[in-house]
Design an enzyme around this catalytic site. Structure first.
Site: not given
Length: 428
Positions: A110-114, A137, A177, A230
């Site tokens: 999850a980090a940084p959390g967007g 993180r 992610d 990404c």
């Protein structure tokens, strides 16, 4: 398979035509990076007069800004949790996930959390476990969730495999992610571009396969799994998700809401190529659903409903915490950095009996309204003059419709209880 180490990244994009690759390469080398953020609707009317924003035509939470005009990352409103700056391409993942109520969601990396923040803002009756294996993180993730004042997030720092023991077939939504080569970030981050190698990509493939398998085990029947990277590389993207679905025929593809510039891959997956999708950076998204329908009701008998917070309260490791709902599973979690809204301080001799996160949920009308200079100084960690002539004792401080934190009036001064790990030297 990936093999030739002499090629540059664009030579590996076999799913693109020569012309398409050249357009992408040109855009990644010369194009302007788009800037966007997810705006908390509670703060919409507060900050819109201060920033030049354009609302996304698809997502009411997503706004774009021009960095030549505005610097929202250095704004007092950013520090008070009015919005979270993120890549608009990442938000495509979230706005395509189903809304859930009284259900459990996992953000595996999850980090940084967007993605956690964006989903939590849209689904206030869900509980999201936001996890990152790296403690440093995860701590940054906690800070971002705390700053945004989110009551429905549990932050943990655990290996994803930890959840298999107690959380198998529990989650309605799993967000993965995955760690990747980062080729979609070449335009945004020169360090990622310089550090990229095909060997690095090859080393990540087993990790991506392991993580998506763990996600499957944690997903309940009827649940949704989002796999994203990404990266532009098919080996990290379609090859991973397609092989996964072959191993698990009960997982079917879900088509995303189509937008201008989508490049569709295999089985309704989407590549966000900046040469086509002009809103954000490079991204890949594959959304899947597990067959069947399984209901699970979460409950914890020792909960007390708080009418002011509109949340349930329970004692967690000698601290009073609040969430939209509790379940016995939550108390089995290790390495919890944040359990919803922390109400009481965990310090042995606390300066303030209440935890900072509670301040987001108290009445703004009963707060001391600071001016701009005072709000900046308070977030920087300074004490303030008691120009309000308020009597001695604990007070709630706010600025322009947003609560900041607690302070303590002692005669002519207001002591600062804003958390040290959130303090920031703002220079607008």
């Amino acid at each position: 398979m990936i093999s030739d180490t002499s090629k540059e990244m664009y030579d590996y994009l076999s799913y693109l035509s020569v012309e398409e690759k050249e357009e992408l390469k040109k855009e990644m080398n010369t194009g302007k990076v788009n800037k966007g953020f997810v705006l908390s609707l509670k703060a919409k009317s507060v900050i819109l007069p201060f920033l030049s924003l354009k609302q996304d035509e698809v997502d009411p939470y997503l706004f774009f800004y021009d960095e030549d005009i505005d610097s929202p990352g250095r704004s007092i409103f950013h520090e008070l949790g009015a919005y979270y700056i993120m890549d608009p391409s990442s938000d495509v993942v979230i706005k395509n996930l189903p809304a859930v109520k009284n259900e459990l969601v996992l953000d595996m990396c999850a980090a940084p959390g967007g993605k956690t923040i964006s989903y939590a803002m849209r689904n206030k009756d869900a509980v999201i476990i936001a996890n990152d294996i790296s403690y440093s993180r995860a701590f940054e993730l906690k800070k971002n969730v705390e700053r945004m004042g989110l009551a429905n997030v549990i932050v943990t720092s655990l290996p994803p495999s930890y959840f298999i023991k107690n959380f198998s077939s529990v989650f309605s939504v799993v967000i993965l992610d995955a760690p990747c080569s980062g080729t979609g970030m070449f335009r945004k981050d020169e360090d990622v571009k310089r550090d990229w190698s095909i060997e690095k990509t090859r080393r990540l493939l087993p990790i991506q396969n392991d993580l998506i398998e763990i996600g499957y085990q944690l997903l309940k029947k009827g649940g949704y799994l989002s796999y994203s990277t990404c990266s532009f590389l098919k080996e990290e993207d379609d090859d991973i998700s397609s092989a996964f679905k072959k191993r698990h025929p009960d997982m079917c593809s879900v088509k995303l809401i189509s937008e201008e510039g989508f490049f569709f891959g295999e089985d309704d997956s989407v590549y966000l190529l900046p040469s086509r999708y002009k809103k954000g950076e490079g991204h890949y998204i594959s959304l899947m659903r597990k067959a069947g329908d399984e209901k699970r009701f979460f409950s914890y008998k020792k909960c007390e409903y708080d009418k002011i917070l509109e949340l349930y309260k329970a004692d967690y490791k000698n601290q009073m915490c609040a969430l939209p709902f509790f379940d016995d599973l939550f108390f089995s979690l290790d390495n919890v950095l944040k359990m919803g809204v922390t109400i009481t301080s965990d310090e042995k001799y606390p300066k303030c009996i209440y935890h900072h996160s509670l301040s987001h949920y108290l009445s703004y009308d009963k707060s001391i309204k600071l001016n701009y200079d005072e709000a900046i100084r308070f977030v920087n960690g300074e004490e303030l003059e008691n120009r309000f002539k308020h009597e001695d004792g604990l007070v709630l401080l706010s600025y322009h419709g947003l609560n900041i934190s607690f302070g303590k009036v002692v005669k002519n001064r207001i002591k600062n209880y804003y958390p040290k790990w959130l303090r920031k030297n703002i220079k607008e």
